[in-house]
Design a protein around this motif. Sequence first.
Motif, PDB file in Angstrom:
ATOM      1  N   ASP A   1      16.281  29.378 -21.897  1.00  0.00           N
ATOM      2  CA  ASP A   1      16.608  29.001 -23.598  1.00  0.00           C
ATOM      3  C   ASP A   1      17.321  27.377 -23.605  1.00  0.00           C
ATOM      4  O   ASP A   1      17.916  26.978 -24.590  1.00  0.00           O
ATOM      5  CB  ASP A   1      17.424  29.876 -24.048  1.00  0.00           C
ATOM      6  CG  ASP A   1      19.121  30.070 -23.572  1.00  0.00           C
ATOM      7  OD1 ASP A   1      19.108  29.264 -22.355  1.00  0.00           O
ATOM      8  OD2 ASP A   1      19.923  31.116 -23.811  1.00  0.00           O
ATOM      9  N   GLY A   2      17.133  26.753 -22.491  1.00  0.00           N
ATOM     10  CA  GLY A   2      17.849  25.402 -22.301  1.00  0.00           C
ATOM     11  C   GLY A   2      19.557  25.347 -22.033  1.00  0.00           C
ATOM     12  O   GLY A   2      20.037  24.395 -21.782  1.00  0.00           O
ATOM     13  N   SER A   3      20.186  26.583 -21.910  1.00  0.00           N
ATOM     14  CA  SER A   3      21.251  26.684 -21.377  1.00  0.00           C
ATOM     15  C   SER A   3      21.441  26.544 -19.901  1.00  0.00           C
ATOM     16  O   SER A   3      20.292  26.759 -18.970  1.00  0.00           O
ATOM     17  CB  SER A   3      22.226  27.919 -21.864  1.00  0.00           C
ATOM     18  OG  SER A   3      21.571  28.982 -21.305  1.00  0.00           O
ATOM     19  N   VAL A   4      22.594  26.509 -19.224  1.00  0.00           N
ATOM     20  CA  VAL A   4      22.973  26.699 -18.062  1.00  0.00           C
ATOM     21  C   VAL A   4      24.154  27.558 -17.650  1.00  0.00           C
ATOM     22  O   VAL A   4      25.179  27.850 -18.427  1.00  0.00           O
ATOM     23  CB  VAL A   4      23.602  25.149 -17.270  1.00  0.00           C
ATOM     24  CG1 VAL A   4      23.957  25.235 -15.895  1.00  0.00           C
ATOM     25  CG2 VAL A   4      22.334  24.181 -17.223  1.00  0.00           C
ATOM     26  N   THR A   5      23.990  28.218 -16.513  1.00  0.00           N
ATOM     27  CA  THR A   5      24.771  29.566 -16.357  1.00  0.00           C
ATOM     28  C   THR A   5      25.290  29.182 -14.977  1.00  0.00           C
ATOM     29  O   THR A   5      24.546  28.812 -14.040  1.00  0.00           O
ATOM     30  CB  THR A   5      23.872  30.855 -16.260  1.00  0.00           C
ATOM     31  OG1 THR A   5      23.369  31.233 -17.651  1.00  0.00           O
ATOM     32  CG2 THR A   5      24.809  32.138 -15.962  1.00  0.00           C
ATOM     33  N   THR A   6      26.853  29.607 -14.514  1.00  0.00           N
ATOM     34  CA  THR A   6      27.283  29.350 -13.396  1.00  0.00           C
ATOM     35  C   THR A   6      27.919  30.336 -12.860  1.00  0.00           C
ATOM     36  O   THR A   6      28.714  30.896 -14.124  1.00  0.00           O
ATOM     37  CB  THR A   6      27.838  28.079 -13.238  1.00  0.00           C
ATOM     38  OG1 THR A   6      28.321  27.615 -12.112  1.00  0.00           O
ATOM     39  CG2 THR A   6      29.114  27.764 -14.267  1.00  0.00           C
ATOM     40  N   LEU A   7      28.064  30.970 -12.007  1.00  0.00           N
ATOM     41  CA  LEU A   7      29.129  31.905 -11.329  1.00  0.00           C
ATOM     42  C   LEU A   7      30.071  30.929 -10.696  1.00  0.00           C
ATOM     43  O   LEU A   7      29.699  30.407  -9.737  1.00  0.00           O
ATOM     44  CB  LEU A   7      28.530  32.708 -10.367  1.00  0.00           C
ATOM     45  CG  LEU A   7      29.297  33.577  -9.549  1.00  0.00           C
ATOM     46  CD1 LEU A   7      30.219  34.666 -10.475  1.00  0.00           C
ATOM     47  CD2 LEU A   7      28.558  34.568  -8.562  1.00  0.00           C
ATOM     48  N   LEU A   8      31.370  31.080 -10.962  1.00  0.00           N
ATOM     49  CA  LEU A   8      32.410  30.322 -10.140  1.00  0.00           C
ATOM     50  C   LEU A   8      33.427  31.491  -9.511  1.00  0.00           C
ATOM     51  O   LEU A   8      34.037  32.181 -10.344  1.00  0.00           O
ATOM     52  CB  LEU A   8      33.266  29.468 -11.142  1.00  0.00           C
ATOM     53  CG  LEU A   8      32.261  28.432 -12.015  1.00  0.00           C
ATOM     54  CD1 LEU A   8      33.291  28.108 -13.037  1.00  0.00           C
ATOM     55  CD2 LEU A   8      31.817  27.494 -11.127  1.00  0.00           C
ATOM     56  N   CYS A   9      33.638  31.134  -8.367  1.00  0.00           N
ATOM     57  CA  CYS A   9      34.319  31.920  -7.374  1.00  0.00           C
ATOM     58  C   CYS A   9      35.341  31.395  -6.735  1.00  0.00           C
ATOM     59  O   CYS A   9      34.809  30.457  -5.939  1.00  0.00           O
ATOM     60  CB  CYS A   9      33.441  32.856  -6.461  1.00  0.00           C
ATOM     61  SG  CYS A   9      32.181  33.827  -7.154  1.00  0.00           S
TER      62      CYS A   9
END
Length: 94
Positions: free
Chosen positions: A43-51
């Motif tokens: 959809d044009g977004s960016v997803t990130t997992l931050l640990c």
Amino acid sequence: MSEEKIAVIARVTGRVQGVSFRAWTQAEAQRRGLTGWVRNETDGSVTTLLCGPKYHVELMIELLHDGPKGAWVSGITTDTVQLPEECARFEIKR
């Protein structure tokens, strides 16, 4: 005593693809000792997992509001998740 570690999934919307957002996120996260991943969404977004330590994760989320040069962030949603066991490094997912 060590600082509490947390994991947060952040979804970033706006002009965040085609502006090196993933590479920038990886570099900034690694600079702060965070692990996880970042990926483009269809959809044009960016997803990130931050640990990592809570303070550094929260700081990284603040940095996501600006992103790299050329990015324009219109919104960020976050969700705290259970700290995954496999969170050993920070990678860019395809």
